[in-house]
Each structure stands twice: as C-alpha cells, then as structure tokens.
Design an enzyme around this catalytic site. Structure first.
Site, PDB file in Angstrom:
ATOM      1  N   TYR A 196       0.823  -1.214   0.000  1.00  0.00           N
ATOM      2  CA  TYR A 196       0.000   0.000   0.000  1.00  0.00           C
ATOM      3  C   TYR A 196       0.859   1.268   0.000  1.00  0.00           C
ATOM      4  O   TYR A 196       0.368   2.357  -0.273  1.00  0.00           O
ATOM      5  CB  TYR A 196      -0.936   0.032   1.221  1.00  0.00           C
ATOM      6  CG  TYR A 196      -2.052  -0.993   1.181  1.00  0.00           C
ATOM      7  CD1 TYR A 196      -2.259  -1.796   0.049  1.00  0.00           C
ATOM      8  CD2 TYR A 196      -2.904  -1.163   2.258  1.00  0.00           C
ATOM      9  CE1 TYR A 196      -3.269  -2.741   0.013  1.00  0.00           C
ATOM     10  CE2 TYR A 196      -3.929  -2.110   2.219  1.00  0.00           C
ATOM     11  CZ  TYR A 196      -4.097  -2.897   1.100  1.00  0.00           C
ATOM     12  OH  TYR A 196      -5.103  -3.827   1.072  1.00  0.00           O
ATOM     13  N   LYS A 240       3.305 -15.343   2.375  1.00  0.00           N
ATOM     14  CA  LYS A 240       3.204 -16.108   1.125  1.00  0.00           C
ATOM     15  C   LYS A 240       4.646 -16.413   0.722  1.00  0.00           C
ATOM     16  O   LYS A 240       5.112 -16.047  -0.361  1.00  0.00           O
ATOM     17  CB  LYS A 240       2.447 -15.253   0.089  1.00  0.00           C
ATOM     18  CG  LYS A 240       2.013 -15.989  -1.151  1.00  0.00           C
ATOM     19  CD  LYS A 240       0.885 -16.959  -0.926  1.00  0.00           C
ATOM     20  CE  LYS A 240       0.592 -17.713  -2.233  1.00  0.00           C
ATOM     21  NZ  LYS A 240      -0.257 -18.881  -2.051  1.00  0.00           N
ATOM     22  N   ASP A 288      -3.366 -17.958   1.962  1.00  0.00           N
ATOM     23  CA  ASP A 288      -4.543 -18.648   1.405  1.00  0.00           C
ATOM     24  C   ASP A 288      -5.051 -19.704   2.383  1.00  0.00           C
ATOM     25  O   ASP A 288      -6.259 -19.845   2.601  1.00  0.00           O
ATOM     26  CB  ASP A 288      -4.240 -19.245   0.028  1.00  0.00           C
ATOM     27  CG  ASP A 288      -2.859 -19.863  -0.076  1.00  0.00           C
ATOM     28  OD1 ASP A 288      -2.038 -19.674   0.852  1.00  0.00           O
ATOM     29  OD2 ASP A 288      -2.580 -20.547  -1.078  1.00  0.00           O
ATOM     30  N   ASP A 323      -5.426  -6.553   5.935  1.00  0.00           N
ATOM     31  CA  ASP A 323      -6.619  -5.821   5.532  1.00  0.00           C
ATOM     32  C   ASP A 323      -7.762  -6.814   5.273  1.00  0.00           C
ATOM     33  O   ASP A 323      -8.887  -6.665   5.759  1.00  0.00           O
ATOM     34  CB  ASP A 323      -6.278  -5.043   4.242  1.00  0.00           C
ATOM     35  CG  ASP A 323      -7.338  -4.026   3.879  1.00  0.00           C
ATOM     36  OD1 ASP A 323      -8.330  -3.897   4.617  1.00  0.00           O
ATOM     37  OD2 ASP A 323      -7.179  -3.366   2.833  1.00  0.00           O
ATOM     38  N   ASP A 333     -10.925  -8.368   8.270  1.00  0.00           N
ATOM     39  CA  ASP A 333     -12.360  -8.280   7.965  1.00  0.00           C
ATOM     40  C   ASP A 333     -13.011  -9.650   8.058  1.00  0.00           C
ATOM     41  O   ASP A 333     -14.099  -9.805   8.608  1.00  0.00           O
ATOM     42  CB  ASP A 333     -12.578  -7.733   6.543  1.00  0.00           C
ATOM     43  CG  ASP A 333     -12.814  -6.234   6.558  1.00  0.00           C
ATOM     44  OD1 ASP A 333     -12.417  -5.588   7.538  1.00  0.00           O
ATOM     45  OD2 ASP A 333     -13.394  -5.718   5.579  1.00  0.00           O
TER      46      ASP A 333
END
Ligand code: NAD
Length: 357
Positions: A143, A192, A224, A248, A252
C-alpha cells in the site's frame, strides 16, 4: 492516583452518540478503579471540514499528540462525498494515523456468548467462545511501495510493489509477541513465503524476533490457508501476525465471524504507549441522530485503550464482562432478537455503567 489525558474525536454521523456512551463508561471505570481522566475534544472529518475547511486541522494533530490516548467515533457522510479525495473526511483519518505514527493495527475477533447465534459460522465450530487478535502492519508493504504505470510491449502496464525493511517487520512482530504474552502465548505469522521474496524476509525476521519470546509458540501459515482455516477451525488461533494487505483482508474475515459490525473494536498503536481506539464501523449516516446506534464497539474500544495504552487491565476486563452480561437480556436494534429488551443507544450505555457499578 494516575490521571490520563484522553482526546475525543467524535467525528460525524453516529460518532458523537456512541462516543458519549463510551465516555460515560470510562468515567464509571475511573471511579471504580481509582484513576482520573481528563478529556479534550478535537474536530476530525466532516465536522472539521465544516468548521475549518480541513478534515484534519493542525489543532487536532496537536491535541492528539498531547494526549495519552485518542478515542475516535467515526467520520464521513453523504454531505462530503463529492469532495476530491484529499479533502474528504477519510483523508483526515489517514492523516491522523500517519501523524501519530500508528504502525500496528489490532483487531480482535471476539464472540460474546449471548451473541453466538449471530455468527455466520456454525456453533460446533465456535464452541463456547472465540477470541482471536489480528495484528496487522499498517504503514508499509504494497500500500506504500513504489507504484505506477508504464508502457510495456505497446500497452499500458500497472505495478505496485510489496516491500518491507527488517526494522518494519521487527517492530510489528514485537507487538504481536508482546500481545501473545498477555494472552494465550501463541503467534501465527501469515505470509506467502512460497512465492514472495518480501514474505521470505518476513518469515526469517519473525523467527529471529521469536527467539526473545521463548514462552510463545510460533507457527507460520500461507495467507490462502489462513483464509480457509479462519472459517474451518478458528479456535486454533490466538494472535495472527500479518502484513498490511493480507491483514486488511484477513481482519475483515476474522471480525465478521462475530457476526455484528456494531460490536467490533479496534486499536492502532505507535511505538510508544499511546494509541488511537475506534470502532471498525463507519458513521452510519442512515441512523444518525435517532438514538438507535449500538455503542458497544466504542465501549469495547475503551476497554482496549485501558488494556493496551493505560495499563488498567482490571478495568478492561470489567468492561468486557459487563458487556457480556448486559447482552444476555438487552439489545440495540442492529442485534435485536426476540425475547430480549430492545434498548436505545443511551440505554445501552446506562446498562453497561450500571453493570459496572
Ligand atoms: P457503516 O459502517 O457506517 O454502516 C454500514 C451499515 O451498518 C449501516 O446500515 C449502518 O446503519 C450499520 N451500522 C454501522 N455501525 C452501526 C452501529 N454502531 N450500530 C448500529 N448499526 C450500525 O458503513 P458505510 O455505510 O459504508 O459508510 C458510512 C460512512 O462512514 C461513509 O462516509 C464511510 O466513508 C464512513 N466510514 C468511516 C469509517 C471510520 O470512520 N473509521 C469506517 C468505515 C466507513
């Protein structure tokens, strides 16, 4: 007796209503647990635009920096939707996070026993309760990495770059391990590393930091797999440590396991003890001014503030337990179920205060 300076950023929409209830609860805690609170108030978001032309006036930055901790309601609303990005209420929110150097975002995913039925995840998977803490890096990674567009093979190509320095990984990992020491002493680091170089450095660095925390069990999961495990077997998690973009998404997912947006608190921390505490929901303009907003996410944000910035863990526990007890018979409209009392925002605040006394 300790005195804490708290800066209140009530913001827009339901912000003032929910912050007022949280302040009532904090005042009751102060009396009961023998500390004092001095409040200051400042403008952020739409109300700041209306009063000063800027979503983040300098006075707000100064007041927040002078405080031990900041409590935020929410910002934004249709009135300011047409303004350009940098002048919108949300720019104030990003701005204050940057000004305060808040690099760690903590999002608990907790299910209160009386609300188990609201979770989209089956009862037998959740068991009696669920308590996960997602620790997300907030100021680095893709980001904030190099980005742009370029001409490649005769067409437009866009790119964003995932990048992390060892120092950035170390400081967020320390937050996660310190957190685990106050909880069930388990950290799951998400990456990852099978594909991304930044993830390989992330994993190596987390392993180094773990050496200073021999009591904490560390494991690593690919992002994942983590997304899958969160709904398949969420009870395996205590603290989840993750970078900005994975956090992020995963925070959620984890928080929605609790089933209700009006219940979810969050904290953003800097290197010092100070922090900014806020509900994860927005300013809910559709219900603003009607005294029907659920103030519990903001009240639970105060509990986080007491635990993580003010070192008043006993008071934090008391608030969480009071919320749990009040929920057995009382609900605001967003979480209402038959057989319980349908209460207003103010009544919910009063009930938590009464339960605490
Ligand atoms: P929202 O979270 O404000 O509302 C989504 C839905 O949940 C609405 O139906 C609302 O009534 C309900 N809801 C939210 N909080 C509630 C509560 N405490 N009690 C009862 N019901 C509640 O999200 P949105 O509608 O997408 O956004 C509204 C405004 O809030 C926008 O301007 C958005 O940019 C802003 N926003 C601000 C923040 C923040 O300040 N941190 C976060 C998200 C959205």
């Amino acid at each position: 007796m300790n005195t804490y300076k708290i800066c209140l950023l009530k913001g827009d929409g339901i912000g003032p209503e929910i912050v007022n209830e949280a302040v009532k609860v904090l005042d009751v805690c102060a009396k009961k647990f023998n500390f004092a609170v001095e409040y200051d108030e400042a403008l952020l978001g739409g109300c700041a635009i209306d009063a000063t032309g800027s979503p983040l006036p300098q006075e707000t930055i100064d007041k927040c920096k002078a405080a031990d901790s900041v409590l935020l309601g929410a910002v934004g609303g249709p009135k300011w939707d047409k303004l350009p990005g940098s002048q919108r209420p949300e720019a104030g929110l990003l701005g204050i996070r940057g000004e305060l150097g808040l690099f760690a975002n903590l999002r608990p995913a907790v299910i209160f026993e009386p609300l188990k039925g609201a979770s989209p995840v089956k009862d037998e998977i959740i068991g009696d309760s669920l308590d996960i803490m997602v620790v997300r890096e907030l100021t680095g990674g893709i980001y904030f990495g190099e980005r742009g567009r370029r001409e490649t093979d005769g067409e437009v190509e866009a790119y964003d770059t995932e990048q992390y320095k060892v120092s950035e990984i170390k400081r967020i990992a320390k937050v996660a391990f310190d957190m685990a020491m106050k909880r069930n002493k388990k950290v799951t680091s998400v990456d990852k590393a099978n594909v991304l170089e930044a993830s390989r450095l992330w994993r190596e660095t987390v392993i180094e930091v773990a050496k200073d925390y021999p009591d904490v069990e560390l494991n690593h999961l690919y992002v994942d797999n983590t997304a899958m495990q969160l709904v398949r077997n969420p009870k395996q998690f205590d603290v989840i440590l993750t970078n900005n973009i994975f956090g992020d998404i995963l925070s959620d997912e984890a928080s929605m396991i609790s089933g209700s947006i009006g219940m979810l608190a969050s904290a953003s921390l800097s290197g010092s003890n100070s922090g900014l505490y806020e509900p994860i929901h927005g300013s809910a303009p559709d219900i603003a001014g009607q005294n029907i907003a659920n103030p519990l996410a903001t009240i639970l944000s105060v509990a986080m503030m007491l635990r993580y910035s003010l070192d008043e863990a006993e008071a934090a526990d008391a608030i969480e337990s009071a919320v749990n007890n009040v929920l057995k018979n009382n609900r605001t409209p967003d979480i209402y179920t038959e057989g319980t009392n349908n209460v207003t925002c103010v009544e919910m605040g009063d009930l938590v205060c009464k339960e605490l006394m």
